[in-house]
Design a protein around this motif. Structure first.
Motif, mmCIF file in Angstrom:
data_model
loop_
_atom_site.group_PDB
_atom_site.id
_atom_site.type_symbol
_atom_site.label_atom_id
_atom_site.label_comp_id
_atom_site.label_asym_id
_atom_site.label_seq_id
_atom_site.Cartn_x
_atom_site.Cartn_y
_atom_site.Cartn_z
ATOM 1 N N GLU A 157 9.355 10.524 4.850
ATOM 2 C CA GLU A 157 9.288 10.277 6.295
ATOM 3 C C GLU A 157 7.819 10.171 6.706
ATOM 4 O OE1 GLU A 157 11.664 12.846 8.682
ATOM 5 O OE2 GLU A 157 13.234 13.009 7.161
ATOM 6 N N LEU A 158 7.345 8.958 6.632
ATOM 7 C CA LEU A 158 5.931 8.701 6.882
ATOM 8 C C LEU A 158 5.777 7.628 7.958
ATOM 9 C CD1 LEU A 158 4.748 8.546 3.171
ATOM 10 C CD2 LEU A 158 4.381 10.432 4.760
ATOM 11 N N GLU A 159 4.686 7.732 8.671
ATOM 12 C CA GLU A 159 4.366 6.724 9.684
ATOM 13 C C GLU A 159 3.014 6.090 9.344
ATOM 14 O OE1 GLU A 159 4.326 6.497 14.500
ATOM 15 O OE2 GLU A 159 2.894 7.891 13.605
ATOM 16 N N TRP A 160 2.980 4.767 9.438
ATOM 17 C CA TRP A 160 1.735 4.030 9.231
ATOM 18 C C TRP A 160 1.151 3.622 10.579
ATOM 19 C CZ3 TRP A 160 -0.865 3.324 4.755
ATOM 20 C CH2 TRP A 160 -0.188 3.588 3.563
ATOM 21 N N ARG A 161 -0.137 3.783 10.693
ATOM 22 C CA ARG A 161 -0.845 3.350 11.892
ATOM 23 C C ARG A 161 -2.014 2.460 11.476
ATOM 24 N NH1 ARG A 161 -1.482 9.374 14.699
ATOM 25 N NH2 ARG A 161 0.755 9.956 14.588
ATOM 26 N N VAL A 162 -2.351 1.527 12.361
ATOM 27 C CA VAL A 162 -3.514 0.688 12.143
ATOM 28 C C VAL A 162 -4.437 0.839 13.342
ATOM 29 C CG1 VAL A 162 -2.304 -1.368 13.075
ATOM 30 C CG2 VAL A 162 -4.386 -1.635 11.683
ATOM 31 N N ASN A 163 -5.655 1.234 13.065
ATOM 32 C CA ASN A 163 -6.632 1.490 14.127
ATOM 33 C C ASN A 163 -6.056 2.412 15.193
ATOM 34 O OD1 ASN A 163 -8.412 -0.280 12.783
ATOM 35 N ND2 ASN A 163 -7.580 -2.039 13.896
ATOM 36 N N ARG A 164 -5.291 3.447 14.701
ATOM 37 C CA ARG A 164 -4.705 4.524 15.517
ATOM 38 C C ARG A 164 -3.477 4.103 16.314
ATOM 39 N NH1 ARG A 164 -10.065 7.655 18.024
ATOM 40 N NH2 ARG A 164 -11.079 8.052 15.989
ATOM 41 N N SER A 165 -3.020 2.866 16.157
ATOM 42 C CA SER A 165 -1.806 2.413 16.837
ATOM 43 C C SER A 165 -0.652 2.387 15.842
ATOM 44 C CB SER A 165 -2.017 1.008 17.424
ATOM 45 O OG SER A 165 -3.033 1.026 18.404
ATOM 46 N N ALA A 166 0.532 2.883 16.256
ATOM 47 C CA ALA A 166 1.717 2.933 15.389
ATOM 48 C C ALA A 166 2.068 1.530 14.905
ATOM 49 C CB ALA A 166 2.887 3.554 16.127
ATOM 50 N N LEU A 167 2.399 1.439 13.608
ATOM 51 C CA LEU A 167 2.685 0.153 12.999
ATOM 52 C C LEU A 167 4.099 0.087 12.430
ATOM 53 C CD1 LEU A 167 1.579 -2.635 12.163
ATOM 54 C CD2 LEU A 167 0.756 -1.588 10.044
ATOM 55 N N THR A 168 4.442 1.007 11.493
ATOM 56 C CA THR A 168 5.747 1.008 10.852
ATOM 57 C C THR A 168 5.960 2.353 10.182
ATOM 58 O OG1 THR A 168 7.203 -0.231 9.344
ATOM 59 C CG2 THR A 168 4.921 0.097 8.640
ATOM 60 N N THR A 169 7.124 2.541 9.560
ATOM 61 C CA THR A 169 7.422 3.783 8.837
ATOM 62 C C THR A 169 7.803 3.462 7.402
ATOM 63 O OG1 THR A 169 9.744 3.712 9.562
ATOM 64 C CG2 THR A 169 8.193 4.955 10.942
ATOM 65 N N GLY A 170 7.731 4.492 6.541
ATOM 66 C CA GLY A 170 8.119 4.319 5.150
ATOM 67 C C GLY A 170 6.990 4.666 4.205
ATOM 68 N N PRO A 171 7.323 4.917 2.946
ATOM 69 C CA PRO A 171 6.307 5.322 1.970
ATOM 70 C C PRO A 171 5.402 4.190 1.498
ATOM 71 C CG PRO A 171 8.442 5.138 0.910
ATOM 72 C CD PRO A 171 8.693 4.950 2.375
ATOM 73 N N VAL A 172 5.799 2.928 1.724
ATOM 74 C CA VAL A 172 4.998 1.796 1.290
ATOM 75 C C VAL A 172 4.794 0.842 2.467
ATOM 76 C CG1 VAL A 172 4.795 -0.155 -0.306
ATOM 77 C CG2 VAL A 172 5.879 1.962 -1.070
ATOM 78 N N LEU A 173 3.543 0.496 2.696
ATOM 79 C CA LEU A 173 3.221 -0.479 3.740
ATOM 80 C C LEU A 173 3.187 -1.871 3.114
ATOM 81 C CD1 LEU A 173 2.239 -1.256 6.598
ATOM 82 C CD2 LEU A 173 -0.099 -0.805 5.798
ATOM 83 N N HIS A 174 4.034 -2.774 3.646
ATOM 84 C CA HIS A 174 4.096 -4.138 3.142
ATOM 85 C C HIS A 174 3.376 -5.068 4.120
ATOM 86 C CE1 HIS A 174 7.167 -2.899 0.201
ATOM 87 N NE2 HIS A 174 7.715 -2.226 1.201
ATOM 88 N N VAL A 224 -8.393 -0.123 9.801
ATOM 89 C CA VAL A 224 -8.168 1.124 9.073
ATOM 90 C C VAL A 224 -6.690 1.495 9.205
ATOM 91 C CG1 VAL A 224 -8.734 3.569 8.911
ATOM 92 C CG2 VAL A 224 -10.537 1.896 9.432
ATOM 93 N N TYR A 225 -6.018 1.592 8.062
ATOM 94 C CA TYR A 225 -4.595 1.921 8.008
ATOM 95 C C TYR A 225 -4.466 3.372 7.556
ATOM 96 C CZ TYR A 225 -3.696 -3.076 8.424
ATOM 97 O OH TYR A 225 -3.640 -4.371 8.881
ATOM 98 N N THR A 226 -3.755 4.170 8.338
ATOM 99 C CA THR A 226 -3.573 5.582 8.014
ATOM 100 C C THR A 226 -2.095 5.886 7.839
ATOM 101 O OG1 THR A 226 -3.642 6.077 10.398
ATOM 102 C CG2 THR A 226 -5.676 6.384 9.142
ATOM 103 N N CYS A 227 -1.818 6.792 6.890
ATOM 104 C CA CYS A 227 -0.457 7.238 6.596
ATOM 105 C C CYS A 227 -0.323 8.680 7.071
ATOM 106 C CB CYS A 227 -0.212 7.121 5.090
ATOM 107 S SG CYS A 227 1.328 7.859 4.518
ATOM 108 N N HIS A 228 0.685 8.966 7.921
ATOM 109 C CA HIS A 228 0.832 10.277 8.547
ATOM 110 C C HIS A 228 2.169 10.915 8.171
ATOM 111 C CE1 HIS A 228 -2.566 9.577 11.421
ATOM 112 N NE2 HIS A 228 -2.244 8.314 11.147
ATOM 113 N N GLY A 229 2.134 12.227 7.910
ATOM 114 C CA GLY A 229 3.354 12.976 7.658
ATOM 115 C C GLY A 229 4.026 13.388 8.963
ATOM 116 N N ILE A 247 0.851 -1.179 0.000
ATOM 117 C CA ILE A 247 0.000 0.000 0.000
ATOM 118 C C ILE A 247 0.897 1.243 0.000
ATOM 119 C CG2 ILE A 247 -1.858 1.225 1.169
ATOM 120 C CD1 ILE A 247 -2.592 -1.395 2.554
ATOM 121 N N PRO A 248 0.960 1.986 -1.113
ATOM 122 C CA PRO A 248 1.828 3.164 -1.170
ATOM 123 C C PRO A 248 1.141 4.398 -0.580
ATOM 124 C CG PRO A 248 0.801 2.814 -3.289
ATOM 125 C CD PRO A 248 0.324 1.693 -2.407
ATOM 126 N N CYS A 249 1.963 5.337 -0.133
ATOM 127 C CA CYS A 249 1.469 6.623 0.342
ATOM 128 C C CYS A 249 2.365 7.703 -0.251
ATOM 129 C CB CYS A 249 1.490 6.686 1.866
ATOM 130 S SG CYS A 249 0.915 8.255 2.554
#
Length: 303
Positions: free
Chosen positions: A57-74, A85-90, A50-52
């Motif tokens: 410098e991006l952070e991925w969260r799932v259901n508001r909990s921190a998951l990983t960093t990077g422009p693409v979620l694997h 719900v997966y969110t990408c944050h700057g 899933i790209p963003c």
């Protein structure tokens, strides 16, 4: 030809399409609000990227909990536990993109059951999906008249997404009707074919308005009315079977069949409470017998 027609399929064609491969790349949906994520349907066991496009410098969260960093979620070997719900944050914490992930399964040919409680006017078909796809799934159902080769839609019954009605049916034909049902969801389609002769799937609804009148200590008169869904008892008469039992159903006695909706039961014993039920079937033994009516109790007083 079987009289039950439970999931009798032939020529099953199963086509799996969409997001079902080993590597799935989600297309981003930009400028979504936090309350409006984009839906992404993926097959259980697949790999998802899933790209963003909000920077490096991006952070991925799932259901508001921190998951990983990077422009693409694997996500590898997606499971049902990955639903969310997966969110990408700057850097400033704002949401750049968000995806609502729905793992599930492509459909398989539905398991179908057809019956005619309103013979000869109409019949119904219902179906279940095994296993459950866990995803929104639509069904396209048609049937073909084996004699005229005309195709008609099986009309959805209000309030149900797994029940339809057929009314353009041929009586006493040796050419079977052919039902075509296609299940469709985001991961693929599955189509099954089923054939039936209308007279083989006749199954009335149970009789109604069952009443019992005790005429003596050991005799009782049982009366009922035909099922209201059976449209014509004059030209398509029914016959009836009665059963009664006490305590447990292992003690049941079966009487009939009878052509009139009334019988007298004799030999009842004092001190027992009897349960009495009635079923209906076509007089000419077409199809199968109805389910038993709801039981009605008769308490015989002790001597």
């Amino acid at each position: 030809m079987s009289k039950q027609c439970y999931g009798i399929f032939f020529g099953i064609l199963l086509t799996i399409a969409g997001v079902f491969g080993q590597d799935t790349s989600a297309q981003p949906h930009m400028n979504k609000s936090a309350s409006d994520p984009s839906d992404l349907y993926v097959a259980v066991g697949s790999e998802v990227n899933i790209p963003c496009f909000g920077g490096e410098e991006l952070e991925w969260r799932v259901n508001r909990s921190a998951l990983t960093t990077g422009p693409v979620l694997h996500l590898r070997n997606v499971s049902l536990e990955d639903t969310g719900v997966y969110t990408c944050h700057g850097l400033n914490g704002d949401i750049s993109d968000q995806i609502s992930l729905h793992p599930g399964y492509a459909p398989s040919p539905p398991v179908v059951h057809c019956w005619a409680p309103s013979y000869p006017q109409k019949a119904f078909c219902s179906w279940v999906q095994k296993p459950d796809t866990l995803l929104p799934t639509q069904y396209l159902v048609t049937y073909r008249d084996g004699q005229t080769q005309k195709t008609y839609p099986c009309i959805s019954v209000m309030g149900s997404d797994s029940l339809c009605e057929m009314s353009k049916l041929q009586l006493f034909t040796l050419q079977p009707h052919i039902l075509n049902i296609t299940a469709i969801n985001a991961l693929g389609t599955a189509t099954g074919f089923m054939q039936f002769i209308l007279e083989d799937i006749v199954k009335p609804d149970p009789p109604v308005n069952l009443t019992i009148t005790a005429s003596s200590a050991k005799r009782a008169t049982v009366e009922w009315t035909p099922p209201p869904s059976w449209p014509d008892t004059v030209h398509f008469p029914l016959k009836y079977t009665v059963r009664y039992y006490w305590d447990q159903q292992q003690t049941d006695h079966t009487l009939g069949p009878y052509e009139l909706p009334r019988i007298t039961i004799t030999g009842l014993r004092s001190g027992r409470t009897y349960k009495i039920q009635v079923s209906a079937e076509d007089l000419l033994d077409q199809g199968s017998r109805s389910e038993w009516s709801d039981p009605v109790s008769l308490a015989v007083p002790s001597s």
